[in-house]
Scaffold this active site. Structure first.
Site, short mmCIF file in Angstrom:
data_model
loop_
_atom_site.label_atom_id
_atom_site.label_comp_id
_atom_site.label_asym_id
_atom_site.label_seq_id
_atom_site.Cartn_x
_atom_site.Cartn_y
_atom_site.Cartn_z
N THR A 1 8.08 3.51 -1.00
CA THR A 1 7.90 5.21 -0.93
C THR A 1 6.86 5.65 0.45
OG1 THR A 1 9.43 5.12 -2.68
CG2 THR A 1 8.07 7.74 -1.95
N GLY B 1 5.48 3.86 -4.76
CA GLY B 1 6.00 2.66 -5.91
C GLY B 1 6.78 2.54 -7.47
N GLY B 2 8.16 3.51 -7.46
CA GLY B 2 9.40 3.66 -8.03
C GLY B 2 8.78 3.89 -9.80
#
Length: 530
Positions: A344, A426-427
Site C-alpha cells: 500500500t 503494511g496490511g
C-alpha cells in the site's frame, strides 16, 4: 533526537520523494490539499508500481477548516457476473492470489480522485487535470529509476508474476528482470493518464479507457464486465471516531479495519501506561491489538453483511473497559489469529487554508494480481483474493460485495487546535504502526519524526511468510525485547528499518498555522514543504 521538518504554508509527505515533489508543486500553484493528493497519488502509480496503481482501491479521510471530517470510499465490489460457484466449477477451492481469477473486484482509485476533485472545485477554482497528472505522465513515458524495494519484491515474487506474459514482457524484457537503479518506462500508462486528463476521470469507467481495460481484462480471464465499470462509484461516508484524552481520533468505517486502529488506542489509554518505549508501552499496545483484532476478524467486512456496528463498539464504554481488563500487563495472551497481508501507499497533505488529507491507496499484494494490462500499462489489484468461497463464511464472495480492507487512513483533532494526519502501508501492521506513531507523539510527547523512526514491531504474518511471531526490529532496546520474551511473546528479530514494518508518515498543523512533518526512513519518501 530525529529532526522534524517545519513550515508555515503547506506540507506533504509520501513514501517516494518524487511523489512528494509532485505534491509540493501543486501546493505552490495554489492547489488544495485534495488536488495535491491526486498529484502525489498519480506519481506514485508511475514510480512505485509494486505498491500502488490506478488498478487498485483507495480511502480518503479529509478534515476541513470548519472542523468537518469526511471519508471518501473508493473501493470496488466483486464482479457482478461471477459467483463462488463459478470458482468451484473452475476447480478453485479458494480465490487465487494471482492471475485473472484474482482480478475479480472493480478498481476504485480513479473514482476517488474524481470525487475528491469535485469537492475541491466546490471550495476554489480548480487546477487543470493535466497539471495534476503532469509528473506521473512524464515518469511513465520517459522512465523512472527502479527503487530497491520494487527490485527486491520483483525478484522474490518472480515465479508468481512472470507467469503472466504481459507482465514478463514489461518487467523482464529479454528475460532479464529490472534491477535496482535501472530506468524503466511504461509508455502505455503514460498514454492512459494523458487520455484521462483529456477525456476526464469518468472515462476510466464509461469511456474509451474503460473499453480498452475490458478488452485486456477479458483476455486475462478476469470475471469483470462492462456493468462492473458502469455501476461503480466512489462514496462519501461518515468517519469512525473515538474520544481520547486531549483528542478525537478518526478513521475509515467498514469495509476497512479502521475500527481496529481506533479500538487499539481506546483500550491502550485505559491501561494507564506512563512511559514511552518501555515494556509496558509496547506490551500494552500488542495486547490491545489482539483484543481489537478479535472484534475485527469476527465482524468487519462489507457493512451490508455485518451484524455488529463498528461505531457502537467504539462507543460502548462498558465493553471497552471489560476488554481492557482482559489484558494482563505481565503476560502475553494466546495468539495467533488469521492475518491479512498487503502492499500500500499512504500519503498526507495539509494546505495553507487548513484542509488536511490522509489518503491510502493500494493494489493489495505487491504488484496486485500480477495481471498487467498491456494496452493501458495498468496492474490490476487482487483485493478480492481475500474473499472466501464457503457459503456464510466471513468475507464470503458474493456478486457486488466489497471485500474486507486492511486500508485505513488516520486523522486526529486535538483539543488544543492541532490537526494530525498519519498512516502507513503494511496490511496487518497498519493499525499497529498507527498506534505506535500516535501514542509516541500524542501521549508521550515524542517528536514527530522520532515517533515514525523509532523501532517498530509487527504481530502476525507478513508478506510471503506464514510465521505468526511477534517481529521486532533488532535495534529495539535489548532489555525491552528480553521482557517481551519473558512475558511469553514469540519474538522474532528482524533487520532495523525493515519495509515489513510499513512506510509511515505524519503531518501536524498547529493552531497558529505551523506545520510539522515526518517521513519514514524505511521508505523512499520525504517531507516536502514551503
Amino acid at each position: 533526537m530525529q529532526h522534524t521538518f517545519q513550515s508555515g504554508r503547506g506540507m506533504v509527505t509520501s513514501p517516494h520523494h518524487l511523489a512528494s515533489q509532485s505534491g509540493l508543486s501543486i501546493l505552490k500553484q495554489g492547489g488544495t490539499a485534495l488536488e495535491t493528493i491526486v498529484a502525489m497519488a498519480s506519481t506514485l502509480c508511475a514510480v512505485y508500481p509494486h505498491m500502488t496503481g490506478i488498478g487498485g482501491d483507495a480511502f480518503w479521510l479529509v478534515s476541513y477548516p470548519d472542523g468537518r471530517v469526511e471519508v471518501i470510499e473508493a473501493c470496488g465490489a466483486g464482479a457482478l457476473q461471477s459467483s463462488a460457484d463459478a470458482y468451484r466449477q473452475a476447480g478453485h477451492t479458494t480465490v487465487p492470489w494471482r492471475g485473472g481469477w484474482a482480478a475479480n473486484t472493480m478498481a476504485g482509485t480513479v473514482s476517488g480522485w474524481q470525487l475528491a476533485l469535485q469537492q475541491s472545485a466546490s471550495i476554489k477554482n480548480p487546477l487543470p487535470l493535466n497539471a495534476l497528472l503532469e509528473d506521473a505522465i512524464w515518469y511513465a513515458a520517459n522512465g523512472y529509476v527502479v527503487s530497491e524495494s520494487e527490485a527486491e519484491l520483483l525478484a522474490s515474487k518472480q515465479s508468481e508474476l512472470l507467469q503472466n506474459q504481459d507482465f514478463a514482457q514489461s518487467y523482464a524484457p529479454d528475460g532479464k528482470l529490472f534491477q535496482h537503479g535501472m530506468v524503466r518506462k511504461n509508455p502505455a500508462l503514460g498514454q492512459t493518464l494523458r487520455q484521462l486528463a483529456q477525456d476526464g476521470l469518468q472515462s476510466f469507467y464509461t469511456g474509451a479507457t474503460a473499453h480498452t481495460l475490458l478488452q485486456d481484462l477479458q483476455r486475462a480471464e478476469s470475471p469483470l464486465r462492462a456493468e462492473d465499470f458502469v455501476s461503480h462509484k466512489a462514496l462519501f461516508k461518515k468517519p469512525l471516531a473515538a474520544k481520547l484524552k486531549g483528542a478525537h481520533v478518526y478513521n475509515a468505517p467498514p469495509p476497512t479495519q479502521g475500527v481496529a486502529s481506533l479500538a487499539i488506542l481506546r483500550l491502550f489509554e485505559k491501561l494507564g501506561v506512563q512511559e514511552s518505549e518501555g515494556f509496558a508501552h509496547i506490551h500494552g499496545l500488542i495486547e490491545a491489538t489482539k483484543q481489537a483484532f478479535l472484534f475485527r476478524n469476527a465482524h468487519v467486512g462489507d457493512p451490508r453483511w455485518m451484524t455488529e456496528d463498528a461505531q457502537a463498539f467504539l462507543d460502548n464504554e462498558k465493553l471497552c473497559t471489560e476488554l481492557a481488563h482482559k489484558i494482563d500487563m505481565q503476560h502475553a495472551s494466546p495468539w495467533p489469529q488469521p492475518s491479512q497481508a498487503g502492499d500500500t501507499t499512504w500519503m498526507g497533505a495539509i494546505d495553507s487554508s487548513g484542509i488536511a488529507v490522509s489518503m491510502i491507496q493500494s493494489l493489495y499484494f505487491e504488484f496486485g494480481s500480477g495481471v498487467f494490462l498491456p494496452q493501458t500499462g495498468i496492474l490490476w489489484q487482487n483485493r478480492g483474493a481475500s474473499f472466501q468461497l464457503g457459503e456464510g463464511a466471513w468475507n464470503a464472495f458474493a456478486p457486488g460485495r466489497k471485500p474486507f480492507h486492511t486500508l485505513n487512513p488516520a486523522l486526529a483533532h486535538f483539543d488544543d487546535g492541532r490537526v494530525m494526519v498519519y498512516g502507513t502501508m503494511g496490511g496487518e501492521g497498519q493499525p499497529q504502526t498507527q498506534a505506535a506513531v500516535f501514542t509516541r507523539y500524542a501521549q508521550f510527547g515524542t517528536s514527530l519524526q522520532q515517533a515514525v523512526t523509532a523501532p517498530r514491531w509487527l504481530l502476525g504474518r507478513t508478506w510471503g511468510s506464514e510465521s505468526q511471531s511477534l517481529k521486532v526490529e533488532s535495534n529495539m532496546d535489548a532489555d525491552v525485547v528480553a521482557k517481551l520474551e519473558k512475558a511469553g511473546h514469540p519474538v522474532e528479530r528482524v533487520a532495523p528499518f525493515s519495509s515489513m514494518m510499513g512506510h509511515a508518515g505524519a503531518i501536524v498543523r498547529h493552531a497558529h498555522g505551523v506545520l510539522e512533518g515526518a517521513a519514514d526512513p524505511r521508505s523512499d519518501g520525504c517531507v516536502a514543504a514551503f
